[in-house]
Design a protein around this motif. Structure first.
Motif, short mmCIF file in Angstrom:
data_model
loop_
_atom_site.label_atom_id
_atom_site.label_comp_id
_atom_site.label_asym_id
_atom_site.label_seq_id
_atom_site.Cartn_x
_atom_site.Cartn_y
_atom_site.Cartn_z
N ALA A 203 -26.97 -51.12 12.73
CA ALA A 203 -25.70 -50.93 12.03
C ALA A 203 -24.63 -51.77 12.71
O ALA A 203 -24.36 -51.61 13.90
CB ALA A 203 -25.30 -49.47 12.02
N SER A 204 -24.01 -52.67 11.95
CA SER A 204 -22.93 -53.51 12.46
C SER A 204 -21.63 -53.08 11.79
O SER A 204 -21.56 -53.01 10.55
CB SER A 204 -23.20 -54.98 12.16
N ILE A 205 -20.63 -52.80 12.59
CA ILE A 205 -19.33 -52.35 12.08
C ILE A 205 -18.33 -53.49 12.18
O ILE A 205 -18.18 -54.12 13.24
CB ILE A 205 -18.81 -51.14 12.88
N LEU A 206 -17.64 -53.77 11.07
CA LEU A 206 -16.54 -54.72 11.08
C LEU A 206 -15.25 -53.97 11.36
O LEU A 206 -14.93 -52.98 10.68
CB LEU A 206 -16.44 -55.44 9.73
N VAL A 207 -14.51 -54.43 12.36
CA VAL A 207 -13.25 -53.79 12.76
C VAL A 207 -12.10 -54.65 12.26
O VAL A 207 -12.03 -55.85 12.53
CB VAL A 207 -13.18 -53.65 14.29
N TYR A 208 -11.18 -54.02 11.52
CA TYR A 208 -10.08 -54.75 10.90
C TYR A 208 -8.85 -54.71 11.80
O TYR A 208 -8.62 -53.74 12.52
CB TYR A 208 -9.76 -54.17 9.52
N PRO A 209 -8.04 -55.76 11.76
CA PRO A 209 -6.84 -55.79 12.60
C PRO A 209 -5.83 -54.75 12.15
O PRO A 209 -6.04 -54.06 11.14
CB PRO A 209 -6.31 -57.21 12.38
N GLY A 210 -4.74 -54.65 12.86
CA GLY A 210 -3.69 -53.67 12.53
C GLY A 210 -3.16 -53.86 11.13
O GLY A 210 -3.76 -54.58 10.34
N PRO A 211 -2.02 -53.29 10.80
CA PRO A 211 -1.49 -53.36 9.44
C PRO A 211 -1.50 -54.79 8.89
O PRO A 211 -0.89 -55.69 9.47
CB PRO A 211 -0.06 -52.83 9.59
N ALA A 212 -2.20 -54.99 7.78
CA ALA A 212 -2.29 -56.32 7.17
C ALA A 212 -1.14 -56.50 6.19
O ALA A 212 -0.65 -55.54 5.60
CB ALA A 212 -3.63 -56.45 6.45
N SER A 213 -0.72 -57.73 6.03
CA SER A 213 0.35 -58.01 5.07
C SER A 213 -0.24 -57.99 3.66
O SER A 213 -1.31 -58.54 3.41
CB SER A 213 0.98 -59.37 5.35
#
Length: 725
Positions: free
Chosen positions: A361-371
């Motif tokens: 299982a590979s998890i993609l981590v998203y950056p902080g609040p996106a515009s």
């Protein structure tokens, strides 16, 4: 926003900048925090994309047959063009998403802004998902864990079909991500679970969860071992979550099952079933459909029409909730399945060698609040013409991609915007045709003072509303057929057309060189016209059949031929009668014959059939006039009988799209009236409504202009008469 896109043509995976989706009715807009890479499914898509054309064809023999049928009916070059255009279509990757709701569409009742939800949204910073495909995350479940919800529901649906009871022995074949979750849920249900896999790491991980593992590579005979572990009886059920091309797994599943055992296919495998193996034990076999009841049902997924719980206990959304409850209650521990956590920007660490990845299982981590941006400038330096002839396109589907944009490009049209619901297709087309802006908010086009014309190619139910908004914004309008789905919409448009801008409907066939030639030959002489459409079958659950969304195929498609006959006869429809196949034909029939009576005495017959062979030509027009006959065969060959100086016209298939968009571009640039007189557009639209009314009431329907009224006063009305005089 950033979104992961994969090319079917090359197999390349890219992190694309696309406009963020708009929240729509019945949906929620989610800002993603985590998403799970489903390695099995996404590996298969990437490998398919990297395959050459021959390899792709071998993997999809049913598509090859469709291509061959298209070659026979339309020719080689148009078919190849369609195939390559299809392969160029970008594919959003991912279907396991978790994040926070940032906007709620009209009609959403269960979710609100601020809720954390798990959904089947793709790998994107913002996703718009229907309410029935999103479930609220319990407080003690992290977003990272919740990203496993959808794959968990796939396994859970397989379990529900297997219907295990406490103490039964169930074999799970394939201990990948879905297999391990399935096995753990079975253990939580009180079952004895045997897992089969070729990977020692997965066998060891399964053992930690109380699952007995079998690895065929270590010399064990899986059938004999399962038989031994079950006291000689065999397994009560087998759930196949593996992916394999051969038929061996199905055969082994049958051999290791007890008499009257159950076999459920969740994964992908060969399906050649030995009758002897299944006959002797009276085995049952079933294929599991994704997340559960409601999957691929537009009424459930897109319109939010839930199945009543007393009658359908476990829908796909309730399966989502059950998986989340299992996590919250400690019955399902997915944290141990995580092999790697990768920032979205570093996605290549996962996809560069996905075919050989050993990750579970590979998890993609998203950056902080996106515009949140609904408009993306694709080509910062691209010119888009002067203010008087700039166009914007609303809709980026197959018609726009395969027909309209190539024709507009050849005509030298100046296009500034393309709008699409998800942003992915629109951005891909903007790149290909050097369109400066891609947007998910079509109102940006209407608000731009430089945009002189709007071209609308959305689903049919959006046509009338967008036409009205564009007219009121002072834009010239081109809209694909149909113009409207009912009289109320049509009357609103009639009132809005004040002559300051033009309105054109995409009745392209009148612009075909074949129809133009027939019109030149026959002039205004009285005539009989027969138009036959071998339309081809479309599954009944597709949106075009829905009277509220697509209007049905008579209003949505047969209107083409009403306009064509109107053009040839040089008159307007006076009366309509339609008969359809079947004892109780429905209003949305696609097997019907329509009779048209024209004001100048001409008659027309439209045979619109969906039950013919796809190998046969799609369209045939016959014109009979003054002892002369003209036959247009699929807009490739026109043959004349009895005409002096003319016997035959042959071209590549040409339904008039190129000429239509060339003339449209010239009119927008240089001014002039609409390509089709507005009163003819209204008359054709009314005639399509009259065909449905005729079918419902069983008689002729007469169209008549009200005396002394104008088009702007909605001066057209229909009424039924029992017979024609």
């Amino acid at each position: 926003m950033k979104q992961l896109i994969q090319s079917f043509k090359t197999g390349a995976t890219v992190l694309e900048e696309v406009p963020a989706p708009q929240v729509s009715r019945g949906c929620v807009l989610v800002q993603t925090s985590r998403s799970l890479v489903s390695l099995g499914t996404e590996r298969m898509l990437v490998e398919f994309g990297k395959a050459n054309l021959v390899q792709k064809a071998r993997q999809q023999p049913d598509k090859v047959k469709q291509v061959l049928d298209k070659v026979r009916s339309e020719g080689l070059l148009p078919t190849l063009e369609a195939v390559f255009n299809k392969l160029e279509q970008p594919l959003p990757l991912g279907y396991c998403n978790a994040g926070k709701v940032v906007a709620v569409g009209a009609g959403v009742n269960r979710l609100k802004v601020g809720d954390r939800v798990a959904s089947n949204g793709p790998h994107a910073e913002f996703v718009c998902v229907p309410e029935n495909l999103a479930a609220r995350i319990p407080d003690n479940v992290s977003d990272e864990e919740a990203a496993f919800t959808v794959v968990g529901a796939i396994g859970l649906q397989g379990i529900r079909l297997c219907n295990p009871t406490l103490g039964e022995t169930i074999v799970v074949v394939g201990l990948g991500l879905i297999g391990l979750i399935t096995a753990e849920l079975l253990v939580a249900s009180g079952c004895r679970v045997i897992g089969i896999d070729l990977d020692p790491q997965k066998i060891a991980l399964a053992a930690q969860k109380g699952i007995t593992g079998i690895n065929p590579r270590e010399g064990e005979d899986t059938v004999k071992r399962v038989t031994e572990l079950t006291g000689g009886y065999g397994a009560d059920g087998v759930i196949i979550t593996a992916s394999a091309k051969g038929n061996g797994i199905i055969s082994q599943a049958a051999q290791m099952s007890r008499k009257r055992g159950r076999i459920i296919l969740v994964g992908v495998t060969g399906l050649h079933i030995s009758r002897a193996e299944f006959y002797e034990k009276e085995l049952s076999f079933q294929v599991s459909c994704s997340y559960g009841p409601g999957r691929y049902d537009e009424a459930y997924e897109q319109k939010g029409q839930d199945y009543p719980l007393p009658f359908v206990r476990w829908t796909e959304n309730r399966n989502f909730q059950a998986v989340l409850q299992a996590m919250a209650g400690g019955k399902l521990d997915v944290a141990r399945l995580i092999t790697e956590r990768v920032p979205l920007a570093a996605y290549e660490r996962i996809y560069s060698d996905i075919g050989h990845s050993s990750s579970i299982a590979s998890i993609l981590v998203y950056p902080g609040p996106a515009s949140y941006d609904s408009v993306v400038r694709v080509y910062p330096d691209a010119a888009f013409g002067k203010a008087g002839d700039v166009m914007g396109i609303i809709g980026a589907g197959n018609f726009t991609k395969m027909t309209m944009l190539p024709a507009l490009q050849k005509a030298g049209a100046h296009i500034k915007y393309i709008a699409s619901a998800g942003g992915v297709n629109g951005t891909a087309l903007a790149k290909k045709y050097r369109i400066p802006f891609s947007t998910t908010d079509y109102r940006e086009i209407l608000a731009d003072g430089e945009t002189a014309a709007v071209l609308i190619t959305t689903r049919h139910n959006a046509h009338a509303g967008m036409v009205l908004q564009a007219l009121r914004a002072g834009k010239h309008v081109f809209v694909e057929k149909p113009l409207a789905l009912n009289r109320e919409e049509l009357e609103d448009i009639i009132r809005a057309c004040d002559g300051s801008v033009t309105l054109t409907v995409g009745f392209n066939r009148r612009f075909s060189p074949h129809i133009q030639k027939v019109k030149q030959l026959t002039g205004s002489a009285p005539m009989n016209v027969i138009a036959t459409m071998n339309a081809g079958a479309i599954p009944p659950n597709v949106w075009v059949h829905d009277m509220q969304t697509g209007g049905g195929r008579i209003i949505g498609e047969a209107c083409h031929f009403i306009d064509l006959i109107t053009f040839l006869t040089g008159s307007r429809v006076k009366a309509v009668c339609m008969n359809a196949m079947g004892l109780n034909p429905a209003e949305n029939t696609d097997n019907a014959s329509i009779l048209l009576k024209y004001e100048n005495g001409a008659t027309g017959v439209i045979n619109y059939f969906s039950n013919g062979s796809r190998a046969y030509a799609k369209e045939r027009i016959e014109v009979y006039s003054q002892e002369r006959t003209a036959v247009v065969d699929n807009f490739r060959v026109t043959t004349g009988y009895g005409f002096k100086g003319f016997s035959r016209l042959k071209t590549p298939i040409d339904k008039g799209h190129k000429a239509q968009f060339r003339l449209l571009t010239e009119r927008i640039r240089n001014g002039g009236p609409a390509l089709i007189p507005f009163e003819e557009i209204v008359n054709t639209t009314l005639a399509s409504f009259a065909a449905i009314e005729s079918l419902q009431r069983g008689g002729w329907v007469l169209l008549e202009q009200e005396a002394g009224s104008t088009m702007n006063e909605a001066g057209s009305r229909m009424y039924e008469v029992g017979s024609m005089k």
